[in-house]
Design a protein around this motif. Structure first.
Motif, PDB file in Angstrom:
ATOM      1  N   THR A 124       3.689   6.925  -8.186  1.00  0.00           N
ATOM      2  CA  THR A 124       2.576   5.984  -8.294  1.00  0.00           C
ATOM      3  C   THR A 124       1.231   6.713  -8.310  1.00  0.00           C
ATOM      4  O   THR A 124       1.005   7.647  -7.540  1.00  0.00           O
ATOM      5  CB  THR A 124       2.606   4.973  -7.142  1.00  0.00           C
ATOM      6  N   GLN A 125       0.365   6.256  -9.179  1.00  0.00           N
ATOM      7  CA  GLN A 125      -0.956   6.860  -9.361  1.00  0.00           C
ATOM      8  C   GLN A 125      -2.050   5.859  -9.002  1.00  0.00           C
ATOM      9  O   GLN A 125      -1.818   4.645  -9.037  1.00  0.00           O
ATOM     10  CB  GLN A 125      -1.111   7.294 -10.820  1.00  0.00           C
ATOM     11  N   PRO A 126      -3.236   6.332  -8.667  1.00  0.00           N
ATOM     12  CA  PRO A 126      -4.328   5.404  -8.353  1.00  0.00           C
ATOM     13  C   PRO A 126      -4.571   4.379  -9.457  1.00  0.00           C
ATOM     14  O   PRO A 126      -4.946   3.242  -9.177  1.00  0.00           O
ATOM     15  CB  PRO A 126      -5.528   6.343  -8.170  1.00  0.00           C
ATOM     16  N   GLY A 127      -4.350   4.760 -10.692  1.00  0.00           N
ATOM     17  CA  GLY A 127      -4.518   3.840 -11.808  1.00  0.00           C
ATOM     18  C   GLY A 127      -3.495   2.724 -11.833  1.00  0.00           C
ATOM     19  O   GLY A 127      -3.646   1.762 -12.590  1.00  0.00           O
TER      20      GLY A 127
ATOM     21  N   SER B 265       0.846  -1.192   0.000  1.00  0.00           N
ATOM     22  CA  SER B 265       0.000   0.000   0.000  1.00  0.00           C
ATOM     23  C   SER B 265       0.877   1.236   0.000  1.00  0.00           C
ATOM     24  O   SER B 265       1.799   1.338   0.811  1.00  0.00           O
ATOM     25  CB  SER B 265      -0.907   0.010   1.230  1.00  0.00           C
ATOM     26  N   VAL B 266       0.595   2.151  -0.906  1.00  0.00           N
ATOM     27  CA  VAL B 266       1.384   3.379  -1.009  1.00  0.00           C
ATOM     28  C   VAL B 266       0.452   4.574  -1.189  1.00  0.00           C
ATOM     29  O   VAL B 266      -0.713   4.421  -1.555  1.00  0.00           O
ATOM     30  CB  VAL B 266       2.389   3.318  -2.189  1.00  0.00           C
ATOM     31  N   GLN B 267       0.997   5.738  -0.955  1.00  0.00           N
ATOM     32  CA  GLN B 267       0.271   6.976  -1.195  1.00  0.00           C
ATOM     33  C   GLN B 267       0.540   7.457  -2.609  1.00  0.00           C
ATOM     34  O   GLN B 267       1.631   7.255  -3.167  1.00  0.00           O
ATOM     35  CB  GLN B 267       0.695   8.060  -0.202  1.00  0.00           C
ATOM     36  N   GLU B 268      -0.466   8.076  -3.180  1.00  0.00           N
ATOM     37  CA  GLU B 268      -0.316   8.638  -4.516  1.00  0.00           C
ATOM     38  C   GLU B 268       0.896   9.567  -4.548  1.00  0.00           C
ATOM     39  O   GLU B 268       1.087  10.399  -3.644  1.00  0.00           O
ATOM     40  CB  GLU B 268      -1.581   9.408  -4.891  1.00  0.00           C
TER      41      GLU B 268
ATOM     42  N   HIS C  37      -3.318   4.823  -2.521  1.00  0.00           N
ATOM     43  CA  HIS C  37      -4.298   5.668  -1.845  1.00  0.00           C
ATOM     44  C   HIS C  37      -4.161   7.111  -2.291  1.00  0.00           C
ATOM     45  O   HIS C  37      -3.055   7.650  -2.317  1.00  0.00           O
ATOM     46  CB  HIS C  37      -4.112   5.563  -0.332  1.00  0.00           C
ATOM     47  N   PRO C  38      -5.277   7.745  -2.651  1.00  0.00           N
ATOM     48  CA  PRO C  38      -5.228   9.140  -3.107  1.00  0.00           C
ATOM     49  C   PRO C  38      -4.791  10.084  -1.984  1.00  0.00           C
ATOM     50  O   PRO C  38      -4.947   9.780  -0.810  1.00  0.00           O
ATOM     51  CB  PRO C  38      -6.667   9.437  -3.528  1.00  0.00           C
TER      52      PRO C  38
END
Lengths: 114, 115
Positions: B80-83, B12-15, B114-115
């Motif tokens: 990294t992007q939500p897509g 899990s990462v942040q946008e 995560h956005p």
């Protein structure tokens, strides 16, 4: 340009029946591959066809079979279906003998055996 | 026998952060290593590959690193992007013997952004 297309999207069968899955490769691709993706498992190699010939098969029983047609499309047949055959069946294609490492996948056929 | 595995099943990462997805392999004879992305309801999508005689290869926002000494492969995704949320599979290709034509896949890592 169209990608790899598979039909049907979903298929529901009962134990002992036969299932036929179809795949059309990317235009110009001569190799077609079949993989099984069971729930919670990675992709398992089933079969590889090139120029109409079966070139290799994975560790699956003989009731998993297929063929490749002159237009390079392919069919996967599963006979005497068992419950554990329920899975997503993915077809991939590549340019052929020299580009087997880059395989392009379709969206798959979800086979449910009841 | 051959096997390709992943160290972490979920990430899990942040946008905007960089993501690193790892993969261990055991077949030192593999000729190519490939990364695929599979979104829900779709087939695996080719991201990038690397030949066994290379250490690093870059694509658009992605970099693959290969460490043959410890038989380790990684995929780095920049910004990294939500897509990018999907399951990522590493795969190996061994052109020799009974593996001819076959991609051997790892179990996959679920990346959530995560956005």
């Amino acid at each position: 340009e169209a990608g790899v297309t598979q039909s049907p999207t979903h298929l529901i069968k009962t134990r002992g029946q036969q299932a036929t899955l179809r795949c059309s490769p990317i235009s110009g691709h001569t190799s077609v591959y079949w993989y099984q993706q069971a729930l919670g498992l990675g992709l398992q190699f089933l079969l590889w066809y090139d120029e109409g010939e079966e070139r290799n098969r994975g560790n699956f029983p003989p009731r998993f079979s297929g063929r490749q047609f002159p237009n390079y499309s392919s069919e996967l047949n599963v006979n005497a279906l068992e419950l554990e055959d329920s899975a997503l069946y993915l077809c991939a294609s590549s340019l052929g003998i020299l580009a087997k490492n880059i395989q392009y996948f379709g969206a798959g056929t979800r086979l449910s055996v009841l | 026998g051959e096997s390709v595995g992943l160290h972490l099943p979920t990430l899990s990462v942040q946008e905007g952060d960089n993501s690193i997805i790892n993969c261990a392999y055991s077949n030192s004879a593999s000729d190519y290593f490939i990364w695929y992305k599979q979104e829900s309801g779709k087939g695996p999508q080719f991201i990038i590959d690397i030949r066994s005689n290379m250490d690093k290869r870059q694509g658009q926002r992605v970099t693959v690193l290969l460490n043959k000494t410890v038989k380790h492969l990684s995929l780095q995704i920049a910004a990294t992007q939500p897509g990018d949320s999907a399951v990522y599979f590493c795969a190996e290709y061994d052109a020799g013997g009974t593996s001819y034509g076959k991609l051997t896949f790892g179990q996959g890592t679920i990346l959530t952004v995560h956005p």
